[in-house]
Design a protein around this motif. Structure first.
Motif, PDB file in Angstrom:
ATOM      1  N   LEU A   1      -7.378  -0.739  -6.058  1.00 49.67           N
ATOM      2  CA  LEU A   1      -6.065  -0.499  -5.467  1.00 49.67           C
ATOM      3  C   LEU A   1      -5.061  -1.558  -5.904  1.00 49.67           C
ATOM      4  CD1 LEU A   1      -6.966   0.417  -1.760  1.00 49.67           C
ATOM      5  CD2 LEU A   1      -6.289   1.966  -3.596  1.00 49.67           C
ATOM      6  N   ASP A   2      -3.846  -1.146  -6.158  1.00 49.97           N
ATOM      7  CA  ASP A   2      -2.750  -2.067  -6.433  1.00 49.97           C
ATOM      8  C   ASP A   2      -2.065  -2.341  -5.094  1.00 49.97           C
ATOM      9  OD1 ASP A   2      -0.551  -3.482  -7.186  1.00 49.97           O
ATOM     10  OD2 ASP A   2       0.269  -1.978  -8.557  1.00 49.97           O
ATOM     11  N   TRP A   3      -2.467  -3.442  -4.473  1.00 51.81           N
ATOM     12  CA  TRP A   3      -1.994  -3.719  -3.112  1.00 51.81           C
ATOM     13  C   TRP A   3      -0.497  -4.016  -3.058  1.00 51.81           C
ATOM     14  CZ3 TRP A   3      -4.452  -2.345   1.046  1.00 51.81           C
ATOM     15  CH2 TRP A   3      -5.840  -2.182   1.007  1.00 51.81           C
ATOM     16  N   SER A   4       0.120  -4.309  -4.199  1.00 53.64           N
ATOM     17  CA  SER A   4       1.566  -4.543  -4.194  1.00 53.64           C
ATOM     18  C   SER A   4       2.324  -3.273  -3.796  1.00 53.64           C
ATOM     19  CB  SER A   4       2.039  -5.023  -5.572  1.00 53.64           C
ATOM     20  OG  SER A   4       1.841  -4.007  -6.561  1.00 53.64           O
ATOM     21  N   LYS A   5       1.660  -2.124  -3.942  1.00 54.04           N
ATOM     22  CA  LYS A   5       2.281  -0.861  -3.552  1.00 54.04           C
ATOM     23  C   LYS A   5       2.173  -0.598  -2.051  1.00 54.04           C
ATOM     24  CE  LYS A   5       1.252   1.417  -7.982  1.00 54.04           C
ATOM     25  NZ  LYS A   5       0.521   2.549  -8.621  1.00 54.04           N
ATOM     26  N   TYR A   6       1.367  -1.420  -1.384  1.00 55.89           N
ATOM     27  CA  TYR A   6       1.137  -1.208   0.052  1.00 55.89           C
ATOM     28  C   TYR A   6       1.343  -2.523   0.803  1.00 55.89           C
ATOM     29  CZ  TYR A   6      -1.289   2.629  -2.279  1.00 55.89           C
ATOM     30  OH  TYR A   6      -1.609   3.685  -3.094  1.00 55.89           O
ATOM     31  N   PRO A   7       2.602  -3.012   0.840  1.00 58.19           N
ATOM     32  CA  PRO A   7       2.867  -4.318   1.471  1.00 58.19           C
ATOM     33  C   PRO A   7       2.506  -4.356   2.949  1.00 58.19           C
ATOM     34  CG  PRO A   7       4.914  -3.128   1.059  1.00 58.19           C
ATOM     35  CD  PRO A   7       3.833  -2.382   0.337  1.00 58.19           C
TER      36      PRO A   7
ATOM     37  N   LYS B   1      -6.250   6.337   5.164  1.00 59.25           N
ATOM     38  CA  LYS B   1      -5.555   6.374   3.882  1.00 59.25           C
ATOM     39  C   LYS B   1      -6.389   5.707   2.792  1.00 59.25           C
ATOM     40  CE  LYS B   1      -0.848   6.627   5.716  1.00 59.25           C
ATOM     41  NZ  LYS B   1       0.471   5.939   5.850  1.00 59.25           N
TER      42      LYS B   1
END
Length: 505
Positions: free
Chosen positions: A308-314, A321
């Motif tokens: 997962l690219d956590w920068s997309k989910y601050p 989800k």
């Protein structure tokens, strides 16, 4: 006439609790009441009343809700009373036990409060070292003199070697501690770190196994992997899913494609640095062969990068989800190399069992220390003045009471692993995380490598960063595969002039 039990509860509640939740007077009354247990068969309600009275004595009783919920059940009420009645510290008077703490610690909720529930005359004084540097830690211990130390494996090895810790074999033998009910490789590792003596106990550890979706193997008529599967066999098995529409292997929690490549290399016994840490050894035939196979799998789709690219989910993600973004949980990948905590995560997802029916197998790693992690080792300061209480705490931390709280509820594996505790879990989902072939010598060597070279974490971080960018360039067709690992070495070496570039072997 007043009901004697209710009147006793009322009198216990007359004075506010202090310290650990008990006044000395109230503690004495509780213990006096417990000594009347010979009447419990004729008056079973009194046992429950005594436990309920204990609840009243805690100003923050909700902290103990899991322990209290268990001991208030009819089958456990007598056990709770027995625990207090047989408290080996009951005649020691009020005790203050000084324990080494950490900044982000769950000690009190995990260990401290349940311990106080069973030993109410004990109060904890928690003290945190200002620095993790080994020399400064020694200075702090000499100054603060904590009774119980909570140490990393490296710290533990250093302190044991300097005679700073109490040996525990005699304590364990006297109290009948079942060392054979603890996971043997962890006990042996702790002994090796202590030069052959047992100076501590570890409550939890972590290993990795290959998690397998049995449904997908059955659907595509592919033979299930078995314990001891090698990296070569793992990749061959994953490749058999090519063209099915699902991947054979997915990257695991927190690892991208390069991370998987590096992990498989470690499992194969390959190293990115020479033993003395002076030379890069990534651009070699063995590493290049593995690189070609992994990038081929990623290109063809029988390996997928699912990090997962956590920068997309601050703001983070809910478990629901996260499950929808998890390829393995959604039945889109047949295998994942992961820790036991991931199995717990799958249970929390509550995914449709028609999509995922999982088991785990032991990887046949050349280096069995890969994926093994030992967190905190509990030890007793050789200079403690509270030897008895310190031993009871260390014993409790690695004992069955705490292990019961861990089984099936957290992502940690308890070192205490009596079969009755694990009986509630499917054996095919937990046995692989207790591999019988784990080699303590390899674990100790891995710990030593990590601390002998102070630059190692920085270099490994640079290898990971450069390798991830290089793999991305290869998969996008911007860089030839045969130039990839040489390019990684070039970039890492340029930032670390003291490092020599490795020659192909």
């Amino acid at each position: 006439m007043k009901d004697p039990v209710n009147d006793w509860e009322r009198r216990l509640a007359e004075r506010p609790p202090i310290r650990s939740g008990f006044t000395s007077d109230l503690e004495r009354k509780v213990r006096e009441r417990i000594r009347m247990r010979e009447t419990k068969r004729r008056f079973p309600f009194r046992a429950a009343a005594a436990v309920l009275s204990i609840v009243l004595l805690f100003g923050g009783g909700w902290w103990f809700r899991d322990d209290l919920k268990q001991i208030l059940q009819q089958d456990h009420a007598d056990d709770a009373l027995s625990s207090l009645a047989n408290d080996p510290l009951k005649d020691e008077g009020d005790l203050i036990l000084k324990v080494q703490d950490y900044k982000y610690s769950n000690f009190m909720s995990d260990i401290g409060r349940p311990f106080v529930l069973r030993h109410p005359s004990v109060e904890f004084s928690l003290s945190t070292p200002p620095d993790t540097d080994q020399d400064k830690l020694l200075e702090w211990i000499d100054k603060e003199q904590p009774d119980v130390l909570r140490l990393t494996p490296h710290q533990f090895q250093e302190l044991a070697g300097q005679g700073k810790l109490k040996a525990l074999d005699a304590f364990a033998s006297k109290d009948g501690v079942k060392l054979d009910s603890m996971y043997e490789p962890v006990v042996k590792t702790i002994r090796q770190l202590g030069g052959g003596e047992l100076y501590g106990f570890a409550p939890i550890f972590s290993t990795e196994a290959i998690i397998v979706n049995k449904k997908l193997f059955e659907k595509y008529n592919i033979e299930l992997p078995k314990d001891g599967i090698t990296v070569e066999e793992l990749l061959q098995t994953a490749m058999r899913f090519n063209g099915t529409g699902v991947a054979g292997l997915t990257t695991s929690t927190g690892r991208n494609g390069f991370g998987l490549f590096n992990q498989l290399g470690d499992m194969s016994g390959l190293r990115t640095l020479s033993p003395d840490g002076s030379r890069l050894t990534l651009d070699t035939p063995a590493w290049n062969s593995l690189w070609n196979k992994v990038t081929e799998g990623l290109t063809a789709g029988w390996i997928i990068d699912n990090v997962l690219d956590w920068s997309k989910y601050p703001n983070g993600l809910s478990m629901e989800k996260m499950s929808k973004l998890d390829a393995f949980a959604q039945g889109k990948a047949a295998m994942s190399i992961n820790a036991y905590s991931y199995g717990n995560q799958l249970m929390q997802y509550q995914v449709d069992p028609s999509d995922v029916d999982w088991m785990a197998v032991v990887p046949g790693s050349v280096d069995t220390s890969v994926g093994f992690y030992l967190d905190t080792i509990y030890a007793i300061n050789a200079k403690t003045t509270q030897e008895k209480a310190a031993w009871e705490l260390v014993k409790f931390a690695a004992g069955p009471e705490y292990a019961k709280k861990l089984i099936g509820k957290t992502g940690s594996e308890p070192v205490y692993m009596e079969q009755t505790l694990l009986a509630s879990l499917p054996a095919e989902q937990w046995k692989a995380f207790y591999p019988p072939n784990l080699d303590p010598e390899q674990i100790v060597a891995s710990i030593k490598r990590g601390f002998d070279n102070k630059e190692l974490p920085k270099i490994q971080s640079e290898i990971y960063k450069s390798g991830s960018l290089t793999m991305k360039a290869v998969l996008e067709g911007k860089l030839k595969t045969d130039k990839a690992l040489g390019s990684v070495e070039e970039k890492v070496q340029s930032g670390n002039p003291a490092l020599q570039k490795g020659a192909s072997q």
